[in-house]
Design an enzyme around this catalytic site. Structure first.
Site, PDB file in Angstrom:
ATOM      1  N   ASP A  50      14.937  78.837  85.572  1.00  0.00           N
ATOM      2  CA  ASP A  50      16.218  79.542  85.463  1.00  0.00           C
ATOM      3  C   ASP A  50      17.322  78.558  85.058  1.00  0.00           C
ATOM      4  O   ASP A  50      17.086  77.630  84.289  1.00  0.00           O
ATOM      5  CB  ASP A  50      16.521  80.216  86.805  1.00  0.00           C
ATOM      6  CG  ASP A  50      17.325  81.490  86.640  1.00  0.00           C
ATOM      7  OD1 ASP A  50      18.514  81.397  86.282  1.00  0.00           O
ATOM      8  OD2 ASP A  50      16.785  82.587  86.883  1.00  0.00           O
ATOM      9  N   HIS A  87      23.456  82.000  88.517  1.00  0.00           N
ATOM     10  CA  HIS A  87      22.320  82.913  88.372  1.00  0.00           C
ATOM     11  C   HIS A  87      21.071  82.379  89.059  1.00  0.00           C
ATOM     12  O   HIS A  87      20.435  83.064  89.872  1.00  0.00           O
ATOM     13  CB  HIS A  87      22.051  83.136  86.881  1.00  0.00           C
ATOM     14  CG  HIS A  87      20.990  84.139  86.564  1.00  0.00           C
ATOM     15  ND1 HIS A  87      19.655  83.815  86.493  1.00  0.00           N
ATOM     16  CD2 HIS A  87      21.078  85.458  86.277  1.00  0.00           C
ATOM     17  CE1 HIS A  87      18.961  84.894  86.170  1.00  0.00           C
ATOM     18  NE2 HIS A  87      19.800  85.909  86.041  1.00  0.00           N
ATOM     19  N   ASN A 183      17.533  93.972  80.636  1.00  0.00           N
ATOM     20  CA  ASN A 183      18.650  94.888  80.884  1.00  0.00           C
ATOM     21  C   ASN A 183      19.152  95.572  79.620  1.00  0.00           C
ATOM     22  O   ASN A 183      20.328  95.901  79.501  1.00  0.00           O
ATOM     23  CB  ASN A 183      19.825  94.124  81.510  1.00  0.00           C
ATOM     24  CG  ASN A 183      19.507  93.554  82.860  1.00  0.00           C
ATOM     25  OD1 ASN A 183      18.449  93.804  83.418  1.00  0.00           O
ATOM     26  ND2 ASN A 183      20.427  92.784  83.403  1.00  0.00           N
ATOM     27  N   SER A 250      17.245  90.755  86.688  1.00  0.00           N
ATOM     28  CA  SER A 250      17.154  89.370  87.169  1.00  0.00           C
ATOM     29  C   SER A 250      17.134  89.322  88.689  1.00  0.00           C
ATOM     30  O   SER A 250      16.574  88.395  89.282  1.00  0.00           O
ATOM     31  CB  SER A 250      18.350  88.551  86.675  1.00  0.00           C
ATOM     32  OG  SER A 250      18.215  88.204  85.334  1.00  0.00           O
TER      33      SER A 250
END
Length: 327
Positions: A50, A87, A183, A250
């Site tokens: 990530d 994130h 998304n 996510s």
């Protein structure tokens, strides 16, 4: 190569003051109901590929066993995996934030985290992205480190042969690969939106639902969706020792990554041996509940870790096998 993997778009809903609770996404996944029998994921290593992680966060500092930076951030210092986005820190917290009486707890609060940074802020666009080579290197590094689970909340529209090959290498080493579905959805089940690596049949592709068990308006729909998990207003850790609610697939994927850490330990107890990747996948799908949406939106249904035990209380032991859905 011009194509890049990007951070799957996510939405910061709000920042939250320090608290001491188990987030709704963790309870909805029924993780606390199997914590005792699964040792809360103790000893299982999850690689989080990530944007890095806040390694000083009070809920994560005891869970992180190491990390590596594959980007050109911080002069390409391999040992500096600082998260400048928030994130990666949020994802890590959903997987394994410590059950320490403060902040939040993750799905597997005693699992270990290996932080692999592959996404950094693009100086031109301002978006967080990374090269395919960085992601491939991170997957191979995770394999070398003998992790049991790889969690990736990133993706792109390009089906990159090298990325697919790296995923296959991980699977061949009995590593479970969990990916956010993406998304780009339009709320319809009859249209198709693919993001890779989630689009590969070998991975576990996770879509999003809200806390009312409704399909999230943004979640991708396609024939590779395996299951859905909470992905709206998910509370977890954030950079600077803070906490935030975020929305996106996510946020769904790390619920499943944490769930698998629990199932690895649970499987060892129940079967008195280590389960293979396909067997663990079957154990995961055994713990899903259909919501009534087409399979292109929900796959096998929503994550419900205590389902077999609940069914057994009413009908006796549940005996069922599952294979990957193939349309």
């Amino acid at each position: 190569m011009s194509q890049k993997l990007s951070l799957i778009p996510f939405y910061i809903e709000s920042f939250v003051e320090p608290l001491a609770e188990i987030p709704q996404g963790v309870t909805m996944s029924q993780a606390p109901e199997i914590w005792d029998r699964s040792e809360k994921g103790k000893g299982v290593v999850v690689a989080v590929i990530d944007t890095g992680c806040d390694s000083r966060h009070p809920d994560l500092k005891d869970r992180i066993i190491g990390g590596r930076n594959f980007t050109d951030d911080d002069q390409s210092d391999a040992n500096n995996f600082t998260d400048y986005s928030g994130h990666g820190t949020h994802v890590a917290g959903t997987i394994a934030a410590s059950l320490n009486g403060q902040g939040v707890a993750g799905v597997a609060p005693e699992a270990d985290l290996l932080i692999l940074k592959v996404l950094r802020k693009d100086p031109v666009t301002g978006n967080f992205s990374g090269t395919y080579e960085w992601v491939i290197q991170a997957i191979d590094y995770a394999i070398e480190q003998k992790v049991q689970i790889i969690s990736m909340s990133l993706g792109g529209p390009y089906n990159h042969p090298g990325l697919h090959a790296a995923v296959k290498r991980a699977i061949s080493k009995n590593i479970l690969v969990v990916c956010a579905a993406g998304n780009e959805g339009d709320g319809r089940h009859d249209t198709t939106e693919f993001s890779y690596p989630a689009g590969y049949n070998e991975v576990i592709s996770v879509g999003a639902i809200d806390f009312e068990k409704r399909s999230a308006y943004f979640t991708n729909s396609n024939n590779e969706i395996d299951l859905v998990a909470p992905g709206m207003n998910v509370l977890s850790t954030y950079i600077g020792g803070r906490y935030a609610q975020m929305s996106g697939t996510s946020m769904s994927a790390p619920h499943v990554s944490g769930a698998l850490a629990l199932l690895i330990n649970l499987g060892k107890k129940e079967f008195e041996r280590e389960l293979t990747e396909p067997e663990l996948y079957a154990q995961l799908i055994k713990r899903t509940i259909p919501l009534g949406y087409p399979k292109t939106l929900e796959g096998n249904g929503r994550l419900a870790l205590a389902l077999p035990e609940k069914v057994a209380e009413v009908f006796g032991p549940l005996n069922m096998t599952n294979t990957r859905y193939t349309p």
